[in-house]
Scaffold this active site. Sequence first.
Site, mmCIF file in Angstrom:
data_model
loop_
_atom_site.group_PDB
_atom_site.id
_atom_site.type_symbol
_atom_site.label_atom_id
_atom_site.label_comp_id
_atom_site.label_asym_id
_atom_site.label_seq_id
_atom_site.Cartn_x
_atom_site.Cartn_y
_atom_site.Cartn_z
ATOM 1 N N THR A 188 0.831 -1.214 0.000
ATOM 2 C CA THR A 188 0.000 0.000 0.000
ATOM 3 C C THR A 188 0.862 1.260 0.000
ATOM 4 O OG1 THR A 188 -1.625 -1.231 1.261
ATOM 5 C CG2 THR A 188 -1.859 1.159 1.264
ATOM 6 N N GLY A 226 2.999 -3.158 8.498
ATOM 7 C CA GLY A 226 3.262 -3.438 9.910
ATOM 8 C C GLY A 226 4.736 -3.735 10.128
ATOM 9 N N GLU A 277 -6.100 -5.829 3.969
ATOM 10 C CA GLU A 277 -6.122 -7.010 3.101
ATOM 11 C C GLU A 277 -7.296 -6.970 2.125
ATOM 12 O OE1 GLU A 277 -3.181 -8.667 4.110
ATOM 13 O OE2 GLU A 277 -3.503 -9.015 1.995
HETATM 14 C C1 LIG Z 1 -2.482 -9.908 18.084
HETATM 15 C C2 LIG Z 1 -2.708 -10.174 16.641
HETATM 16 C C3 LIG Z 1 -3.995 -9.618 16.104
HETATM 17 C C4 LIG Z 1 -4.171 -9.898 14.656
HETATM 18 C C5 LIG Z 1 -3.590 -8.816 13.873
HETATM 19 C C6 LIG Z 1 -3.436 -9.139 12.426
HETATM 20 C C7 LIG Z 1 -2.431 -8.206 11.863
HETATM 21 C C8 LIG Z 1 -2.428 -8.197 10.357
HETATM 22 C C9 LIG Z 1 -2.453 -6.843 9.936
HETATM 23 C C10 LIG Z 1 -2.408 -6.361 8.762
HETATM 24 C C11 LIG Z 1 -1.966 -7.025 7.528
HETATM 25 C C12 LIG Z 1 -2.438 -6.256 6.400
HETATM 26 C C13 LIG Z 1 -1.823 -6.343 5.255
HETATM 27 C C14 LIG Z 1 -2.341 -5.649 4.054
HETATM 28 O O1 LIG Z 1 -3.325 -4.979 4.064
HETATM 29 S S1 LIG Z 1 -1.430 -5.908 2.634
HETATM 30 C C15 LIG Z 1 -2.229 -4.972 1.398
HETATM 31 C C16 LIG Z 1 -3.537 -5.610 0.973
HETATM 32 N N1 LIG Z 1 -4.042 -4.921 -0.163
HETATM 33 C C17 LIG Z 1 -5.102 -5.312 -0.810
HETATM 34 O O2 LIG Z 1 -5.756 -6.269 -0.441
HETATM 35 C C18 LIG Z 1 -5.414 -4.547 -2.059
HETATM 36 C C19 LIG Z 1 -6.787 -4.834 -2.580
HETATM 37 N N2 LIG Z 1 -6.816 -4.731 -4.034
HETATM 38 C C20 LIG Z 1 -6.714 -5.800 -4.849
HETATM 39 O O3 LIG Z 1 -6.562 -6.927 -4.436
HETATM 40 C C21 LIG Z 1 -6.828 -5.515 -6.315
HETATM 41 O O4 LIG Z 1 -6.440 -4.240 -6.646
HETATM 42 C C22 LIG Z 1 -8.242 -5.757 -6.828
HETATM 43 C C23 LIG Z 1 -8.510 -7.259 -6.730
HETATM 44 C C24 LIG Z 1 -9.292 -4.992 -6.050
HETATM 45 C C25 LIG Z 1 -8.332 -5.328 -8.295
HETATM 46 O O5 LIG Z 1 -7.215 -5.779 -8.976
HETATM 47 P P1 LIG Z 1 -7.043 -5.555 -10.547
HETATM 48 O O6 LIG Z 1 -5.717 -6.015 -10.946
HETATM 49 O O7 LIG Z 1 -7.398 -4.156 -10.843
HETATM 50 O O8 LIG Z 1 -8.069 -6.569 -11.081
HETATM 51 P P2 LIG Z 1 -9.482 -6.402 -11.755
HETATM 52 O O9 LIG Z 1 -10.473 -5.894 -10.762
HETATM 53 O O10 LIG Z 1 -9.357 -5.658 -13.032
HETATM 54 O O11 LIG Z 1 -9.763 -7.913 -12.057
HETATM 55 C C26 LIG Z 1 -9.088 -8.599 -13.100
HETATM 56 C C27 LIG Z 1 -9.270 -10.071 -12.937
HETATM 57 O O12 LIG Z 1 -8.385 -10.528 -11.932
HETATM 58 C C28 LIG Z 1 -9.087 -11.328 -11.002
HETATM 59 N N3 LIG Z 1 -8.400 -11.251 -9.710
HETATM 60 C C29 LIG Z 1 -8.218 -10.156 -8.954
HETATM 61 N N4 LIG Z 1 -7.543 -10.486 -7.849
HETATM 62 C C30 LIG Z 1 -7.287 -11.794 -7.918
HETATM 63 C C31 LIG Z 1 -6.616 -12.724 -7.062
HETATM 64 N N5 LIG Z 1 -6.105 -12.336 -5.895
HETATM 65 N N6 LIG Z 1 -6.546 -13.990 -7.451
HETATM 66 C C32 LIG Z 1 -7.099 -14.409 -8.611
HETATM 67 N N7 LIG Z 1 -7.746 -13.577 -9.479
HETATM 68 C C33 LIG Z 1 -7.835 -12.292 -9.108
HETATM 69 C C34 LIG Z 1 -10.467 -10.716 -10.978
HETATM 70 O O13 LIG Z 1 -11.390 -11.606 -10.452
HETATM 71 C C35 LIG Z 1 -10.666 -10.437 -12.440
HETATM 72 O O14 LIG Z 1 -11.044 -11.625 -13.066
HETATM 73 P P3 LIG Z 1 -11.986 -11.569 -14.336
HETATM 74 O O15 LIG Z 1 -13.295 -11.050 -13.851
HETATM 75 O O16 LIG Z 1 -12.077 -12.999 -14.770
HETATM 76 O O17 LIG Z 1 -11.373 -10.660 -15.332
HETATM 77 C C1 LIG Z 2 -4.411 -1.596 10.440
HETATM 78 C C2 LIG Z 2 -3.956 -1.668 9.033
HETATM 79 C C3 LIG Z 2 -2.849 -2.431 8.702
HETATM 80 C C4 LIG Z 2 -2.390 -2.470 7.390
HETATM 81 N N1 LIG Z 2 -1.267 -3.184 7.094
HETATM 82 C C5 LIG Z 2 -0.784 -3.168 5.825
HETATM 83 C C6 LIG Z 2 0.426 -3.846 5.509
HETATM 84 O O1 LIG Z 2 1.047 -4.483 6.357
HETATM 85 N N2 LIG Z 2 0.898 -3.763 4.240
HETATM 86 C C7 LIG Z 2 0.257 -3.074 3.272
HETATM 87 O O2 LIG Z 2 0.738 -3.049 2.152
HETATM 88 N N3 LIG Z 2 -0.902 -2.446 3.545
HETATM 89 C C8 LIG Z 2 -1.436 -2.467 4.787
HETATM 90 N N4 LIG Z 2 -2.610 -1.824 5.074
HETATM 91 C C9 LIG Z 2 -3.295 -1.070 4.019
HETATM 92 C C10 LIG Z 2 -4.597 -1.702 3.575
HETATM 93 O O3 LIG Z 2 -4.377 -2.862 2.837
HETATM 94 C C11 LIG Z 2 -5.403 -0.682 2.792
HETATM 95 O O4 LIG Z 2 -5.720 0.390 3.645
HETATM 96 C C12 LIG Z 2 -6.660 -1.309 2.231
HETATM 97 O O5 LIG Z 2 -6.354 -2.227 1.212
HETATM 98 C C13 LIG Z 2 -7.654 -0.254 1.714
HETATM 99 O O6 LIG Z 2 -7.076 0.574 0.773
HETATM 100 P P1 LIG Z 2 -7.155 2.167 0.884
HETATM 101 O O7 LIG Z 2 -6.667 2.544 2.216
HETATM 102 O O8 LIG Z 2 -6.470 2.689 -0.310
HETATM 103 O O9 LIG Z 2 -8.681 2.522 0.813
HETATM 104 P P2 LIG Z 2 -9.420 3.232 -0.394
HETATM 105 O O10 LIG Z 2 -9.398 2.334 -1.577
HETATM 106 O O11 LIG Z 2 -8.934 4.614 -0.591
HETATM 107 O O12 LIG Z 2 -10.892 3.244 0.189
HETATM 108 C C14 LIG Z 2 -11.611 4.424 0.542
HETATM 109 C C15 LIG Z 2 -13.084 4.219 0.172
HETATM 110 O O13 LIG Z 2 -13.202 4.154 -1.248
HETATM 111 C C16 LIG Z 2 -13.962 3.029 -1.627
HETATM 112 N N5 LIG Z 2 -13.461 2.490 -2.913
HETATM 113 C C17 LIG Z 2 -12.182 2.394 -3.340
HETATM 114 N N6 LIG Z 2 -12.138 1.783 -4.539
HETATM 115 C C18 LIG Z 2 -13.402 1.477 -4.859
HETATM 116 C C19 LIG Z 2 -14.013 0.817 -5.972
HETATM 117 N N7 LIG Z 2 -13.283 0.319 -6.981
HETATM 118 N N8 LIG Z 2 -15.337 0.667 -5.973
HETATM 119 C C20 LIG Z 2 -16.082 1.134 -4.942
HETATM 120 N N9 LIG Z 2 -15.567 1.760 -3.870
HETATM 121 C C21 LIG Z 2 -14.250 1.920 -3.827
HETATM 122 C C22 LIG Z 2 -13.782 2.022 -0.512
HETATM 123 O O14 LIG Z 2 -14.890 1.151 -0.438
HETATM 124 C C23 LIG Z 2 -13.688 2.922 0.720
HETATM 125 O O15 LIG Z 2 -14.979 3.195 1.191
HETATM 126 C C24 LIG Z 2 -3.078 -1.765 6.380
HETATM 127 C C25 LIG Z 2 -4.214 -1.010 6.713
HETATM 128 C C26 LIG Z 2 -4.648 -0.964 8.016
HETATM 129 C C27 LIG Z 2 -5.864 -0.134 8.354
#
Ligand SMILES: CCCCCCCC/C=C\C/C=C/C(=O)SCCNC(=O)CCNC(=O)[C@H](O)C(C)(C)COP(=O)(O)OP(=O)(O)OC[C@H]1O[C@@H](n2cnc3c(N)ncnc32)[C@H](O)[C@@H]1OP(=O)(O)O
Ligand SMILES: Cc1cc2nc3c(=O)[nH]c(=O)nc-3n(C[C@H](O)[C@H](O)[C@H](O)COP(=O)(O)OP(=O)(O)OC[C@H]3O[C@@H](n4cnc5c(N)ncnc54)[C@H](O)[C@@H]3O)c2cc1C
Length: 666
Positions: free
Chosen positions: A149, A188, A431
Amino acid sequence: MATVHKINEDLVKERQKCTFNVQELTYLLDGGEEVTKERREFENILRNVKELQDEVPEVYLSHKERYENAVRKTCILQNVRNDFEKKREVLSPRNIFRAGYAVIKDVSPFFLHNGMFVPTIIGQGTPEQQAEWLPKAKAMAIIGTYAQTELGHGTFIRGLETTATYDAKTEEFILNSPKVTSYKWWPGGLGTTVNHCITVAQLYINGKKYGIHPFIVQIRDLETHKPLPGIKVGEIGPKMGFATANNGFLGFQNFRIPRKNMLMKNAQVLKDGTFVKGMNEKLTYGTMVMVRVNIVSDSAFHTAMAATIAVRYAAVRHQSQLKAKEPEVQIIDYLTQQHKLFIAIATSHAFSNTYTWLYQAYLKVVEDLGKQKQDHLPELHALSCCLKATSSRDAGVIVEQCRLACGGHGYMASSNLPIIYGYTTAAITYEGEHTVLLLQTARYLMKAWMSALEGKVLAPSVAYLVDWLKSDKQRWQNTPEVIVKGFQHVAAGKIKDAFDAIQKHVKAGKDYEDAWNLASVQLIKASEAHSRAILCDGYLRETVRTSSSVSPSLAKVLNHLVQLYIVYWTLETAGDLLVYSNIGKDDIAVLKEKYEELLALIRPNAVGLVDAFDISDEILQSTLGSYDGRVYERLMEEAMKSPLNKEPVNQSFHKYLKPFIKKAKL
Ligand SMILES: CCCCCCCC/C=C\C/C=C/C(=O)SCCNC(=O)CCNC(=O)[C@H](O)C(C)(C)COP(=O)(O)OP(=O)(O)OC[C@H]1O[C@@H](n2cnc3c(N)ncnc32)[C@H](O)[C@@H]1OP(=O)(O)O
Ligand SMILES: Cc1cc2nc3c(=O)[nH]c(=O)nc-3n(C[C@H](O)[C@H](O)[C@H](O)COP(=O)(O)OP(=O)(O)OC[C@H]3O[C@@H](n4cnc5c(N)ncnc54)[C@H](O)[C@@H]3O)c2cc1C
């Protein structure tokens, strides 16, 4: 020697009422007696590590002290874990994860290391890369995180701005963060803990963009821990929760890494700069799929924690009289309280059961991918998205409901409910943001609907669409099986409506993308309905499957819980069922009574059911939820730890209050 306190009398009585063997359920929830024993053994070892006991409760520490204490304790935990794992192959890594809550009250700054850094090396690295990085990472000679991110983009990862430009002359990638919005933001442990990270960046070769790819990057010197030249890194500051997770930012300025640092299990860059495409570019997103599956299990555990605290508290707490002249009742005897709490227990079971089959589905896809087969990947992606979204959202609601069920004391930090809420609600966003993931599933559902209309065979999780198209709605019966069919009818109906809405907008001249946006409220509703149908169907099936292998008394209780879950959601979504299924008003009236009967049936087992989650006091860290029920004594003991209670008169009296009062008297 630790003082042994008497167990609260209400809890003693509650435990005597229980109709099933609590231990048997614990073994079932853990996945077997051996797993429970291993978990207890590990928790017991941790319990006896003196250095892990906090002298001052974490909440009284400053931001910096809290972080430093978390690092100190996480290092001890890791050492204990290493010793434990040296002696045996661990049966359940989730046991180790769970025990972590006994050590770090909030989120560990190392969490992303085991949670995403190591899995990404496994999932995205070639065998050579794994051989190079994994031993060091597993031994924690290097500590990493997952940096995807950025300030400007979290959801739309194709829009990430960090660049990795290949330089064929030196066989290196040059990493850059061209703008402030390109800075990594959130990972994180990135703030001040890790020395490595997986960085997701846009690959450029000879001026051409090849999309996002994962790179393994050392960001700090292993000896001094100072950021390497070209790296700007720091902590992002306080958040709603996650106080000790050490979330950070990261920017690159012409930072060079060797070619071998691009994780190349999928796509590759050869020495001369030739780009070799992988089997499917979305495999780069693989770690996220794995974590989304795990979040279903985390949601089950967080819900179990909150349920344990609130149910035990409700058994101990007496408030108001049901009838004049009678003693004040245990609040658990108010039906409204049972309505708040028993669904929390059932929800945890629903998520545990769901995780069991979802994790197997995930393993199957991983195995297939190893054989270059990817047929089930789209279905897994759709399932992991909507189940992550629904389970984390439901868990957030349930934890808050449990806090409310504890009245004022639930608002105390010492209840631990605020911290549990902090990390539960974060999972709704991280996620993959909630709505965004529901829309990913909706995309799959629209395709599935089209295939159903074309008479194609559908994947098992959407096969109900074909049945729905083929048959008239079946005659309603208030049985779990027919109700689950009803949820499938709701899902099918909403999927059809959303599909038709898109078509209508397209026919009116809109682009498909605009039509999608215009229909997107209906799309997320369809996705939610699909999730609920999947959750209820899977929970019911798993319960039927396990019921034959457990004692009749336990089978009965498990059956009450699954029925409660299904009836609860029937009543919550009665409006939808009236629109999309054959349920009638009279059926709903009968189900309302059924729901009340189920609450009464579960009531004697409520404490036994939360005891069966077997969450130790060290893990619960709650004044309200401890096994012995010494709620009031613990609240007072914890209050006495406040630094403000360490002196009879605080200096602010002499400095400010006294002159202020004097002035007021004049
Ligand atoms: C004491 C302990 C307590 C517990 C604490 C826990 C701690 C843990 C804390 C935090 C960890 C957090 C980590 C993070 O957040 S890491 C960052 C995570 N970020 C995201 O999840 C980003 C979300 N966005 C996406 O995944 C993608 O941008 C998207 C899927 C929304 C869109 O991707 P894009 O490339 O633009 O794809 P399209 O929408 O155009 O779709 C194309 C096609 O691809 C298919 N597809 C998309 N994703 C996947 C996949 N993962 N696997 C397989 N296929 C995928 C999609 O379905 C489309 O298919 P089509 O319709 O057939 O074309
Ligand atoms: C506690 C915490 C821990 C995290 N840890 C990690 C980490 O370890 N590594 C890492 O890489 N990231 C991490 N993240 C980031 C996290 O993965 C992102 O915050 C998350 O994927 C959401 O993305 P964003 O913040 O850009 O939200 P945005 O996409 O900006 O969302 C804002 C609003 O816009 C809307 N929106 C956005 N796109 C669309 C769409 N296509 N259609 C409709 N609505 C839409 C959403 O629904 C939401 O209401 C962490 C976040 C948090 C809060």
